[in-house]
Design a protein around this motif. Sequence first.
Motif, PDB file in Angstrom:
ATOM      1  N   LYS A 301       0.831  -1.204   0.000  1.00  0.00           N
ATOM      2  CA  LYS A 301       0.000   0.000   0.000  1.00  0.00           C
ATOM      3  C   LYS A 301       0.863   1.249   0.000  1.00  0.00           C
ATOM      4  O   LYS A 301       0.532   2.245  -0.662  1.00  0.00           O
ATOM      5  CB  LYS A 301      -0.931  -0.008   1.206  1.00  0.00           C
ATOM      6  CG  LYS A 301      -1.956   1.120   1.166  1.00  0.00           C
ATOM      7  CD  LYS A 301      -3.015   0.944   2.244  1.00  0.00           C
ATOM      8  CE  LYS A 301      -4.088   2.028   2.105  1.00  0.00           C
ATOM      9  NZ  LYS A 301      -5.165   1.858   3.107  1.00  0.00           N
ATOM     10  N   ARG A 302       1.986   1.200   0.705  1.00  0.00           N
ATOM     11  CA  ARG A 302       2.886   2.358   0.724  1.00  0.00           C
ATOM     12  C   ARG A 302       3.462   2.625  -0.669  1.00  0.00           C
ATOM     13  O   ARG A 302       3.587   3.773  -1.091  1.00  0.00           O
ATOM     14  CB  ARG A 302       4.023   2.109   1.721  1.00  0.00           C
ATOM     15  CG  ARG A 302       4.988   3.280   1.860  1.00  0.00           C
ATOM     16  CD  ARG A 302       5.966   3.064   2.996  1.00  0.00           C
ATOM     17  NE  ARG A 302       6.750   1.857   2.826  1.00  0.00           N
ATOM     18  CZ  ARG A 302       6.682   0.802   3.621  1.00  0.00           C
ATOM     19  NH1 ARG A 302       5.834   0.777   4.638  1.00  0.00           N
ATOM     20  NH2 ARG A 302       7.435  -0.264   3.397  1.00  0.00           N
ATOM     21  N   GLU A 303       3.786   1.576  -1.406  1.00  0.00           N
ATOM     22  CA  GLU A 303       4.401   1.724  -2.721  1.00  0.00           C
ATOM     23  C   GLU A 303       3.370   1.978  -3.819  1.00  0.00           C
ATOM     24  O   GLU A 303       3.579   2.826  -4.697  1.00  0.00           O
ATOM     25  CB  GLU A 303       5.195   0.452  -3.056  1.00  0.00           C
ATOM     26  CG  GLU A 303       5.866   0.459  -4.414  1.00  0.00           C
ATOM     27  CD  GLU A 303       7.015   1.455  -4.483  1.00  0.00           C
ATOM     28  OE1 GLU A 303       7.230   1.999  -5.586  1.00  0.00           O
ATOM     29  OE2 GLU A 303       7.672   1.697  -3.449  1.00  0.00           O
ATOM     30  N   VAL A 304       2.249   1.245  -3.794  1.00  0.00           N
ATOM     31  CA  VAL A 304       1.290   1.272  -4.895  1.00  0.00           C
ATOM     32  C   VAL A 304       0.128   2.219  -4.627  1.00  0.00           C
ATOM     33  O   VAL A 304      -0.483   2.734  -5.568  1.00  0.00           O
ATOM     34  CB  VAL A 304       0.775  -0.158  -5.187  1.00  0.00           C
ATOM     35  CG1 VAL A 304      -0.220  -0.182  -6.332  1.00  0.00           C
ATOM     36  CG2 VAL A 304       1.954  -1.084  -5.483  1.00  0.00           C
ATOM     37  N   GLY A 305      -0.180   2.458  -3.350  1.00  0.00           N
ATOM     38  CA  GLY A 305      -1.251   3.385  -3.024  1.00  0.00           C
ATOM     39  C   GLY A 305      -2.578   2.737  -2.699  1.00  0.00           C
ATOM     40  O   GLY A 305      -3.567   3.436  -2.428  1.00  0.00           O
ATOM     41  N   GLU A 306      -2.638   1.414  -2.733  1.00  0.00           N
ATOM     42  CA  GLU A 306      -3.860   0.694  -2.371  1.00  0.00           C
ATOM     43  C   GLU A 306      -3.481  -0.704  -1.906  1.00  0.00           C
ATOM     44  O   GLU A 306      -2.365  -1.175  -2.142  1.00  0.00           O
ATOM     45  CB  GLU A 306      -4.823   0.627  -3.558  1.00  0.00           C
ATOM     46  CG  GLU A 306      -4.257  -0.015  -4.792  1.00  0.00           C
ATOM     47  CD  GLU A 306      -5.176   0.123  -5.994  1.00  0.00           C
ATOM     48  OE1 GLU A 306      -6.397   0.320  -5.801  1.00  0.00           O
ATOM     49  OE2 GLU A 306      -4.682   0.029  -7.125  1.00  0.00           O
ATOM     50  N   SER A 307      -4.408  -1.388  -1.250  1.00  0.00           N
ATOM     51  CA  SER A 307      -4.121  -2.720  -0.719  1.00  0.00           C
ATOM     52  C   SER A 307      -3.984  -3.729  -1.862  1.00  0.00           C
ATOM     53  O   SER A 307      -4.483  -3.490  -2.975  1.00  0.00           O
ATOM     54  CB  SER A 307      -5.240  -3.164   0.222  1.00  0.00           C
ATOM     55  OG  SER A 307      -6.423  -3.441  -0.523  1.00  0.00           O
ATOM     56  N   PRO A 308      -3.313  -4.861  -1.613  1.00  0.00           N
ATOM     57  CA  PRO A 308      -3.196  -5.890  -2.655  1.00  0.00           C
ATOM     58  C   PRO A 308      -4.543  -6.359  -3.189  1.00  0.00           C
ATOM     59  O   PRO A 308      -4.710  -6.524  -4.404  1.00  0.00           O
ATOM     60  CB  PRO A 308      -2.446  -7.022  -1.954  1.00  0.00           C
ATOM     61  CG  PRO A 308      -1.671  -6.351  -0.876  1.00  0.00           C
ATOM     62  CD  PRO A 308      -2.527  -5.215  -0.412  1.00  0.00           C
TER      63      PRO A 308
END
Length: 341
Positions: A301-308
């Motif tokens: 989430k920190r890298e992509v901006g949303e949960s897996p």
Amino acid sequence: MNPLFLRARPGDPLSEVFDLVEVNGVVSGGAAASGPWTSPRMVMERPELKFMALVRGRVRLTADSLGAPIELEAGDVAVLNHRSWAQLESVAGEERTRRVLDDLDLDDDLLALMGSAADADDIVVGGHVDLNAAGHALVIPALPPVAHIRAAAPPALGVRRVLDRLFEELVAERAGSTFAIRQYGQLLVLELLRAYLHQSELPPGWLRVSVDEQLRPTLELMHAEPARRPSLDELARAASMSRTTFAERFRAVAGMPPVAYMSRWRMLHAQRALRDSDIGVGALASHLGYASESAFSTAFKREVGESPLRFRQRVRHRREDVVRSSHGDPTAAPGRSAHPG
């Protein structure tokens, strides 16, 4: 090795990156004309990455914030990066003698426009590059507002070959042409990037580090097993550098420290796995070397901006919309298309 992490040919970092991100070239239109001509100002409805490839002739390209026009020769390609409009005109003829091609639309149907283009003086093919978030981070920062790939430069030989084969498919109108054109669109993007990498000094980032010969052994070590976390000393030894020299060199070329690069590399693998497989989030966390599912989810989430899970749902719904739209399904989400202009 887990099949989710099968690699491209070892020692080829650029192919490894392209295996993981989504960078799709779409050839969407073209124009053919003879004599003196000019196009109307073409508004870029999708202003990210557009390309204009000159198959034959000589034309002049103007775009917003470009400054002086660029002259394109046969085999040249211009890649427009977040431009809002562009205009083309033939080099031949005085301004007052040029007729306006009101029907020129580089997002129009290719086969209809190009089927009778064999004898035209000037032939232009247009298209765009579809990028997911990872592809966007890879390509956009590495390109100027308008990148001019010159066919005369030796590294651009592959561009010229793809354009020739593409034009052959356009004018021959053989069975399977639509499929072949899609494939050449993909190859064209790869050849454009290859040529640009050799013609220009890249800014720090993914593309520059992927072609840096001095750091190649280090990248091989980083890419070999995404779950492994080699130490800075190991990475420096692979590059035959001191720890300090390596850290400075890597940051200068990649635009980020080695630890951040490895974290992003793992996240690229995670995004592909979530997009293309049914692996559970917990199993994926274990494959990527995280101590727990929650630790992986937090990092993702920190890298992509949303949960897996949210990422998986969104990209799969988007794919379903694209498939329905490409088959003319009226229930597809409005404004989405398999080959938007």
